[in-house]
Design a protein around this motif. Structure first.
Motif, PDB file in Angstrom:
ATOM      1  N   GLY A 159       0.793  -1.211   0.000  1.00 17.88           N
ATOM      2  CA  GLY A 159       0.000   0.000   0.000  1.00 17.88           C
ATOM      3  C   GLY A 159       0.826   1.262   0.000  1.00 17.88           C
ATOM      4  N   TYR A 160       0.133   2.374   0.233  1.00 14.79           N
ATOM      5  CA  TYR A 160       0.715   3.704   0.123  1.00 14.79           C
ATOM      6  C   TYR A 160       1.887   3.895   1.084  1.00 14.79           C
ATOM      7  N   ALA A 161       1.730   3.437   2.339  1.00 15.47           N
ATOM      8  CA  ALA A 161       2.800   3.613   3.323  1.00 15.47           C
ATOM      9  C   ALA A 161       4.064   2.890   2.894  1.00 15.47           C
ATOM     10  N   ARG A 162       3.903   1.685   2.371  1.00 14.43           N
ATOM     11  CA  ARG A 162       5.062   0.950   1.892  1.00 14.43           C
ATOM     12  C   ARG A 162       5.719   1.651   0.709  1.00 14.43           C
ATOM     13  N   ASP A 163       4.895   2.153  -0.209  1.00 14.71           N
ATOM     14  CA  ASP A 163       5.431   2.884  -1.366  1.00 14.71           C
ATOM     15  C   ASP A 163       6.204   4.118  -0.915  1.00 14.71           C
ATOM     16  N   ALA A 164       5.635   4.859   0.044  1.00 12.77           N
ATOM     17  CA  ALA A 164       6.301   6.069   0.521  1.00 12.77           C
ATOM     18  C   ALA A 164       7.630   5.738   1.182  1.00 12.77           C
ATOM     19  N   THR A 165       7.678   4.626   1.902  1.00 17.00           N
ATOM     20  CA  THR A 165       8.935   4.201   2.527  1.00 17.00           C
ATOM     21  C   THR A 165       9.986   3.905   1.466  1.00 17.00           C
TER      22      THR A 165
END
Length: 351
Positions: A159-165
């Protein structure tokens, strides 16, 4: 090495803004184009801004729109031909509307391609990247307040949090390879305001608000006006590093609910996830796994570093940002009490 000291207002000639088809991206491009000290603003995206910008090459204010994908080789040519010196990267997708693979392809691979184009450029000397406080995760084991140096806890593996990381990892790599380029990473709390359309604004716009029984998470918001201001300030001057961006203070979910005037239905976690799945299927609220965790455990961040670096504080507190959003959406509307009771009886067996 970079010859600019932090906060120095070095001359900005040409700015490239990604993600101008989004609300925040369009606003940032317009604000930068209104600055007489900036010669040229180029907005890129796969679709036009949400305004009468017209077709490729049209101008919104002084912003030139170019239809190009982050993964396209044409982006390198755009940066080279325009002698871009500042890149503001806002094109991050927070919801899997086109499917999770397409979301990751855009967020992670697209950012890699953009940074590669910046690395090859002889003119780029400042890169500003939008990130999110979701990189810290939401967990019962989390600290009361996250600083920029706090290690994340229980971060989502998708998801988004993983992508941002992953995006932040590539930004750090770029900064090591190009120490002459100032890189700024802004970890935003949830955007809030009259023009914001997000899973949380959709949630708070529903006629009834399901909550997780036994939890009252702390939430932080950043008003869209303040988000635009921070992005413009870091685009105009050198502010290297990672910064949390949020309005002062926090709101409990229960406080948010009372402000909306909408009825609340507390339900056990399995029932909440079931109802959230129904809402996602009906395209009412597109809650990702990390947002579901946020609705249980919440998250708060410290913004001292940003205030010290910019000498500026947000105009809107978290509460003021939320209230401004509510004013734009009107009253709560009327929902028959019988319907609220029926919904509560419906979800009770799911627990």
């Amino acid at each position: 090495m970079n010859t600019h000291t932090p906060g120095e207002a070095s001359m900005t000639r040409t700015v490239l803004v990604t993600g101008v088809s989004g609300h925040i991206g369009a606003r940032v491009a317009i604000a930068l184009a209104a600055d007489p000290e900036i010669d040229r603003v180029i907005g890129v995206d796969t679709g036009p801004p949400p305004s009468p910008a017209g077709e490729d090459g049209a101008v919104l204010g002084r912003t030139e729109f170019v239809r190009v994908a982050l993964r396209s080789p044409d982006l390198v040519q755009v940066i080279r031909d325009a002698d871009v010196d500042t890149v503001v990267h806002l094109s991050l997708v927070s919801g899997p509307g086109g499917g999770r693979p397409a979301m990751k392809e855009h967020n992670v691979i697209g950012t890699m391609q953009l940074l590669a184009a910046c690395q090859r450029s002889a003119t780029v000397r400042r890169v500003v990247v939008r990130s999110t406080t979701a990189v810290y995760g939401s967990s019962p084991h989390a600290p009361a307040v996250f600083t920029e140096d706090t290690e994340p806890v229980d971060v989502s593996h998708s998801g988004y949090a993983r992508d941002a990381t992953e995006v932040e990892t590539y930004v750090r790599g770029f900064a090591r390879r190009r120490p002459d380029v100032t890189t700024t990473t802004l970890r935003f709390a949830t955007f809030m305001g009259p023009g914001v359309d997000s899973p949380l604004t959709s949630y708070f716009s529903q006629p009834v608000l399901p909550t997780v029984l036994g939890f009252d998470p702390r939430l932080q918001f950043v008003h869209e006006d303040d988000a635009v201001e921070v992005l413009c300030r870091t685009a105009r001057a050198d502010h290297p590093g990672v910064f949390n961006v949020a309005g002062d203070g926090v709101l409990l979910l229960s406080q948010c609910a009372r402000r909306t005037g909408r009825p609340v239905i507390p339900m056990p976690s399995p029932a909440f996830r079931f109802v959230s799945g129904l809402a996602r299927g009906a395209r009412l609220v597109d809650f990702s796994p990390e947002q579901l965790a946020l609705m249980s455990h919440g998250r708060a961040v410290d913004t001292t570093r940003l205030a010290a670096e910019l000498g500026w504080r947000p105009k809107y507190s978290t509460a003021a940002a939320f209230d401004d959003f509510l004013r734009s959406r009107g009253g709560p509307g009327d929902l028959p009490r019988a319907l609220v009771d029926w919904l509560a009886d419906f979800v009770r067996p799911i627990s």
